[in-house]
Scaffold this active site. Structure first.
Site, mmCIF file in Angstrom:
data_model
loop_
_atom_site.group_PDB
_atom_site.id
_atom_site.type_symbol
_atom_site.label_atom_id
_atom_site.label_comp_id
_atom_site.label_asym_id
_atom_site.label_seq_id
_atom_site.Cartn_x
_atom_site.Cartn_y
_atom_site.Cartn_z
ATOM 1 N N TYR A 26 45.559 55.165 96.108
ATOM 2 C CA TYR A 26 47.064 55.017 95.976
ATOM 3 C C TYR A 26 47.563 54.903 97.374
ATOM 4 O O TYR A 26 47.951 55.930 98.087
ATOM 5 C CB TYR A 26 47.591 56.160 95.241
ATOM 6 N N PRO A 70 47.753 58.123 79.440
ATOM 7 C CA PRO A 70 47.811 58.823 78.007
ATOM 8 C C PRO A 70 49.101 58.035 77.183
ATOM 9 O O PRO A 70 49.104 58.125 76.030
ATOM 10 C CB PRO A 70 48.351 60.123 78.374
ATOM 11 N N LEU A 71 50.117 57.330 77.915
ATOM 12 C CA LEU A 71 51.058 56.496 77.283
ATOM 13 C C LEU A 71 50.770 55.418 77.269
ATOM 14 O O LEU A 71 51.810 54.469 76.923
ATOM 15 C CB LEU A 71 52.515 56.613 78.106
ATOM 16 N N ALA A 72 49.479 54.863 77.403
ATOM 17 C CA ALA A 72 49.060 53.524 77.073
ATOM 18 C C ALA A 72 49.799 52.248 77.827
ATOM 19 O O ALA A 72 50.364 51.622 77.420
ATOM 20 C CB ALA A 72 48.937 53.124 75.731
ATOM 21 N N SER A 73 49.980 52.529 79.142
ATOM 22 C CA SER A 73 50.840 51.949 79.994
ATOM 23 C C SER A 73 52.328 51.382 79.411
ATOM 24 O O SER A 73 52.879 50.485 79.665
ATOM 25 C CB SER A 73 50.036 50.537 80.207
ATOM 26 N N GLY A 74 52.955 52.834 78.802
ATOM 27 C CA GLY A 74 54.201 52.507 78.179
ATOM 28 C C GLY A 74 54.182 52.184 76.811
ATOM 29 O O GLY A 74 55.450 52.208 76.377
ATOM 30 N N LEU A 133 53.282 53.516 74.382
ATOM 31 C CA LEU A 133 53.518 54.622 73.222
ATOM 32 C C LEU A 133 54.753 55.598 73.742
ATOM 33 O O LEU A 133 55.042 56.613 73.268
ATOM 34 C CB LEU A 133 52.362 55.556 73.392
ATOM 35 N N THR A 134 55.676 54.958 74.551
ATOM 36 C CA THR A 134 56.771 55.704 74.879
ATOM 37 C C THR A 134 58.017 55.484 74.085
ATOM 38 O O THR A 134 59.060 56.167 74.077
ATOM 39 C CB THR A 134 57.329 55.176 76.390
ATOM 40 N N GLY A 135 58.072 54.445 73.073
ATOM 41 C CA GLY A 135 59.285 54.354 72.336
ATOM 42 C C GLY A 135 60.495 53.557 73.274
ATOM 43 O O GLY A 135 61.464 53.268 72.598
#
Length: 310
Positions: free
Chosen positions: A59, A207-211, A213-215
């Site tokens: 990083y 965990p948010l699958a690259s956004g 699963l964020t809505g």
């Protein structure tokens, strides 16, 4: 922010919402990285009660670790936080290669200590297997560094199930980090059960699958960046997932949090997962991530969310 949890059998206790520092100072991975914003975001995380920071040499080729070290020195917060970092990459003019040799790992830990301005790293991961060094030999090298007091816990990341079982031959592995989310649950078949059985903590990344699963996305407005090449961001699969994500708004309203918070809280309900490390590019995103702690899902609610995506 309340409760803390133990990471596996390490004796290390943290707030369950950590900080994934993959965008902090990561000029090699992202465009338009503003280091002043990175510093503000780290300070905001400390102010919000974040006490677990997950970085890596890759990083920013050490810059993420340096910025974390700077902010901890400036705020006098080192003793209040848990630091995790990773190494395996050697960057040369001809490209990137992987190294898990004991000599390389010892040098990497020493370099990480300097960048973080500390004399111990709480959790040190082998970032990727190099395909050459026997996994047990690499982990054995970290065990010696643990015994020397330079690190407190041993992790491996991006290892196959076979490589993990070899790496843990002597029972030295404390933490496994790998790709997992509600729409990528494949590791529930073997790796996560192995971790539970072996008292190893599993830390999911993305965990948010690259956004996804964020809505934040709609069926008619998928992202137009690198993500559009991925299967879940295309065609009927994308439309179906967005519909399922939107259906989580009812639960989000119940707990007065975001859909992303519901997804993170559900992820934390999985046996073997003690902590999640969502990334944040701004103080506002840190604050949003920490709202997850308000979503006290019942076991039934968490099960229903997980079943929705299977």
């Amino acid at each position: 922010m309340g409760k803390r949890v133990e990471i596996g059998k390490t004796g290390i206790h943290v707030t369950p919402i950590g900080f994934g520092a993959n965008t902090i100072g990561a000029h090699n991975l992202f465009q338009n990285i503003d280091e002043d914003v990175s510093r503000e975001t780290l300070r905001a995380a400390l102010a919000e009660g974040v006490d677990f920071f997950d970085s890596a040499f890759m990083y920013g080729l050490g810059r993420s670790e340096e910025l974390i070290g700077e902010v901890l020195a400036e705020t006098g917060s080192r003793s209040d936080v848990i630091l995790a970092t990773k190494a395996a990459h050697i960057v040369t003019d001809s490209g990137v290669k992987l190294d898990n040799s004991p000599t390389f790992l010892a040098e990497s830990v020493d370099s990480a200590l300097k960048r973080h301005q500390t004399d111990y790293i709480d959790l040190f991961y082998i970032h990727f297997p190099d395909g050459v060094t026997p996994p047990a030999e690499a982990v054995g090298a970290l065990q010696r560094l643990k015994e020397a007091g330079k690190i407190r816990a041993i992790g491996v990341s991006n290892f196959t199930m076979d490589a993990l079982s070899l790496a843990n031959k002597d029972g030295y592995v404390d933490v496994v980090q790998d790709k997992y989310s509600l729409i990528y649950p494949e590791l529930e078949k073997d790796m996560i059960p192995y971790c539970v059985e072996s008292d190893i903590s599993f830390v999911p990344y993305t965990p948010l699958a690259s956004g996804l699963l964020t809505g934040k996305f709609t069926a008619s407005n998928p992202p137009q960046d690198f993500r559009k090449e991925r299967p879940h961001f295309q065609g009927q699969s994308y439309i179906d997932i967005i519909a399922k994500v939107n259906s989580l708004q009812i639960l989000a309203d119940k707990y007065d949090v975001s859909i992303a918070n519901i997804v993170l809280a559900t992820t934390l309900s999985v046996d073997g997962i003690d902590v999640v490390i969502p990334g944040a590019k701004s103080p506002e995103q840190v604050q949003s991530n920490m709202q997850t702690l308000r979503a006290a899902l019942t076991r039934d609610e968490a099960t229903q969310v997980r079943e929705l995506f299977k």
